[in-house]
Design an enzyme around this catalytic site. Structure first.
Site, short mmCIF file in Angstrom:
data_model
loop_
_atom_site.label_atom_id
_atom_site.label_comp_id
_atom_site.label_asym_id
_atom_site.label_seq_id
_atom_site.Cartn_x
_atom_site.Cartn_y
_atom_site.Cartn_z
N LYS A 140 0.82 -0.82 0.33
CA LYS A 140 -0.23 0.06 0.07
C LYS A 140 0.59 1.84 -0.28
CE LYS A 140 -2.94 2.02 3.35
NZ LYS A 140 -2.93 1.67 4.38
N ASP B 98 -6.10 1.07 0.19
CA ASP B 98 -7.22 1.20 1.95
C ASP B 98 -7.73 0.17 1.85
OD1 ASP B 98 -8.42 3.04 0.86
OD2 ASP B 98 -7.86 4.03 2.29
#
Ligand code: SF4
Length: 209
Positions: A118, A136
């Site tokens: 991420k 996310d």
């Protein structure tokens, strides 16, 4: 199966300039800001990094930082002990293995301590202009509600979105999904009646119009 191209087009019409709200002027600053942003608002991170970036300019500066001092400097972002360790460890690895530069590939970025896919994808997409999407909690939830994926594993969601969303729109799409998740497709009660994706969405529990 949801139509990713139509969804991306509608979402990007709503958020044409979507990008990370974290403020940065180079890849190192964004990397630090993303590490600090875990469980913290972007607004708060930007307040902290304003003075941090004035003091720490190179990876070597972070690598040589005094841990206790650095902890105090980032304290208001929360989880400051872990974050301080992560930033300093990542900076040391940058100095050791990458000549003090932030690498521009996913494989290299994820060798840095505390940097997962991420974080790496935020840096790749926003600081290096690569076609990358960071999954996310908002991207995960909204993608599932829309029917783009039926999957809880962020890494698998990333792969599925990369396969469906036009490459050149991927990073903006990811940032737009985050904004959409914060403002409209909110976790507790999505605001479906005002959603630009209403007709394209497969979520069975839409808020009635
Ligand atoms: S219609 Fe509702 S559930 Fe579907 S994306 Fe929009 S806000 Fe989310």
């Amino acid at each position: 199966m949801a139509d990713a191209k139509k969804i991306a087009a509608a979402l990007l019409k709503r958020y044409p300039d979507a990008r990370t709200a974290l403020e940065f002027s180079n890849p190192l600053e964004l990397l630090v800001a993303v590490i600090l942003s875990a469980q913290c608002t972007d607004v708060r991170v930007n307040m902290v990094t304003k003075s941090l970036f004035a003091k720490y300019k190179r990876a070597a500066d972070y690598a040589d930082a005094d841990l206790a001092t650095f902890e105090q400097e980032i304290k208001s972002t929360g989880f400051y002990r872990n974050k301080a360790k992560a930033v300093i460890a990542a900076a040391r690895k940058l100095v050791q293995d990458f000549g003090g530069n932030v690498p521009a590939t996913l494989d290299e970025l994820t060798t840095l301590p505390g940097v997962g896919r991420k974080t790496a994808n935020v840096v790749l997409g926003n600081a290096f202009g690569r076609h990358a999407i960071a999954v996310d909690t908002h991207v995960l939830r909204v993608s599932n509600r829309l029917g783009l994926v039926h999957e809880d594993d962020p890494d698998k969601v990333e792969v599925a979105l990369v396969a469906q969303v036009p490459k050149d729109k991927l990073t903006t799409f990811g940032s737009a999904m985050i904004l959409h998740g914060r403002e409209t497709c909110i976790a507790r009660k999505p605001r479906c009646p005002e959603c630009v994706l209403l007709k394209l969405c497969e979520y069975p529990d839409k808020t009635p119009v």
